[in-house]
Design a protein around this motif. Sequence first.
Motif, mmCIF file in Angstrom:
data_model
loop_
_atom_site.group_PDB
_atom_site.id
_atom_site.type_symbol
_atom_site.label_atom_id
_atom_site.label_comp_id
_atom_site.label_asym_id
_atom_site.label_seq_id
_atom_site.Cartn_x
_atom_site.Cartn_y
_atom_site.Cartn_z
ATOM 1 N N HIS A 35 26.953 20.682 1.168
ATOM 2 C CA HIS A 35 26.503 20.918 2.487
ATOM 3 C C HIS A 35 24.944 21.660 2.814
ATOM 4 O O HIS A 35 23.333 20.850 2.917
ATOM 5 N N VAL A 36 25.207 22.735 1.993
ATOM 6 C CA VAL A 36 24.020 23.094 1.728
ATOM 7 C C VAL A 36 22.985 22.718 0.336
ATOM 8 O O VAL A 36 21.465 22.798 0.918
ATOM 9 N N LEU A 37 23.282 22.868 -0.052
ATOM 10 C CA LEU A 37 22.306 22.504 -1.986
ATOM 11 C C LEU A 37 21.854 20.781 -0.751
ATOM 12 O O LEU A 37 20.557 20.706 -1.291
ATOM 13 N N ASP A 38 22.831 19.932 -0.289
ATOM 14 C CA ASP A 38 22.425 18.886 -0.142
ATOM 15 C C ASP A 38 20.732 19.050 1.049
ATOM 16 O O ASP A 38 19.556 18.495 0.993
ATOM 17 N N THR A 39 21.284 19.514 2.017
ATOM 18 C CA THR A 39 20.434 20.005 2.710
ATOM 19 C C THR A 39 18.657 20.980 2.354
ATOM 20 O O THR A 39 17.097 20.021 3.112
ATOM 21 N N LEU A 40 19.648 21.794 1.031
ATOM 22 C CA LEU A 40 18.428 22.091 0.754
ATOM 23 C C LEU A 40 17.412 21.787 -0.055
ATOM 24 O O LEU A 40 15.842 21.149 -0.099
ATOM 25 N N THR A 41 18.174 20.550 -0.829
ATOM 26 C CA THR A 41 17.672 19.857 -1.729
ATOM 27 C C THR A 41 16.268 18.721 -0.589
ATOM 28 O O THR A 41 15.148 18.701 -1.077
ATOM 29 N N ALA A 42 16.528 18.122 0.558
ATOM 30 C CA ALA A 42 15.818 16.659 1.252
ATOM 31 C C ALA A 42 14.869 18.360 1.911
ATOM 32 O O ALA A 42 14.124 17.709 2.078
#
Length: 453
Positions: free
Chosen positions: A158-165
């Motif tokens: 979730h953290v990675l996806d949020t950071l990516t977006a």
Amino acid sequence: MIRLFTTTLTLLLFLRASTESPDARSIQILNESGRRVDVSWIHPQTEELVLQSTPDVLAGASFSLNSFVSHSFLVRELPGKKTGECEGSEGECRVDYFSVNENHDQVILIKEGIEVEHTDSKSIAVKSANTLLDECKSKADRSLKNIDNTNNPVDPLHVLDTLTACVQKGVATEIERANEEIAFQAQVRKNMASQLENYTCADETLNTTEAKRTETWRGKKVSVMIDRPASKIHTVENFLTEDECKAVEEAARPILHDATVADGSGGSHKSDSRKAKQAGIKVHWDKESDGDLIARLSRRVYDYVNYVLPFDIMEDGQEDLMSIQYFGRGPEDEKPDRYMPHCDGDCNGMLFKPGNRMATIVMYCEIPKVGGATRFRNSNVHIKPKQYAATFFSYIDSETMKMDDGFTEHSGCPVVEGEKKIVTQWVRLGVDEENPWNSFNTLGIKYTDAENQ
């Protein structure tokens, strides 16, 4: 006949609109296919092809095109001059297409196999953002590995996806906005400079632009007007002597002829955009040790170029010194001697092509009573010539090897009264005894390579 007239009228209206409409776009086309190609506009109603190249684009050459958002073009391979055949399946001439989009800084790369690669400000912004994104994801991943288990564990995905977006959206938007602003400001600057050209040339009260800084070279005052990575403009006082000027003029006198300009197809021709007399002066380097005046002057030219640029330029294979003379015929002359705005080398911001020009030095032997200034309109630099002074300008970034993007475009204002006699040296990078300057055409392509396409 009616259809031809309609097609021509449509094209003319399109070209006029492309200089006035907010949907106008300037396209750079670079042929990296290894083959000759031509480029045609596709008529939006009849699909008739209207040739845009003049007539073809040689391998290694670049081609500028003013166009309009949504217009489409066809890139077509041309048969080899020796074989008479194309390199497609069963000798078929390969084609590809591209359409002008809404983005700025569009570059069309014609790759091997006649495959078109289309880049622009938006795709460049996305590429930059993705690079940053990969770095951020890598850092986040390393950080998450160090997180201890808690009562409320963090979901790493979730953290990675949020950071990516977040990074992809935010950075891409900012970079695209910056590129669009730069393109807009550059176009405004160029339009204003173009409109002011004749006024500034006619203003005899306009003095040389104030230098950003001054320095000395061999006891001579150097005024630095522009000092950008790919665009440098200097003036040097007392660069040459009266005796050196006389030596050049004497050598030029029996061989003066009408000046020419590049014709866009590798050759040159006479043009109203450049009215002057010129003569190429060969430098007798074997007489340098004997104090030959022309050799002494030419050595000073290369010494100064090497003082500014880190290329260790040698005289082998370089162009001749050029004696150029402009004559004033009074204020009523409708076609005065002048040189309209132009670039001495490529000024499209693209990569340098070996063997091409990358610096110029103009030396003033005789200055006119009225007129004759040198003007760099896109940099707002105006140089009123001084006798025996020189103007140096380079148009290459020595680190990235990318060319200037128009800041060194310049003109020679009309000579109204008196005579303007200058000595010019165009300096090339990548030439030598085996590959001299005259083994390249005015497109910067070797004649042997052009003949085999």
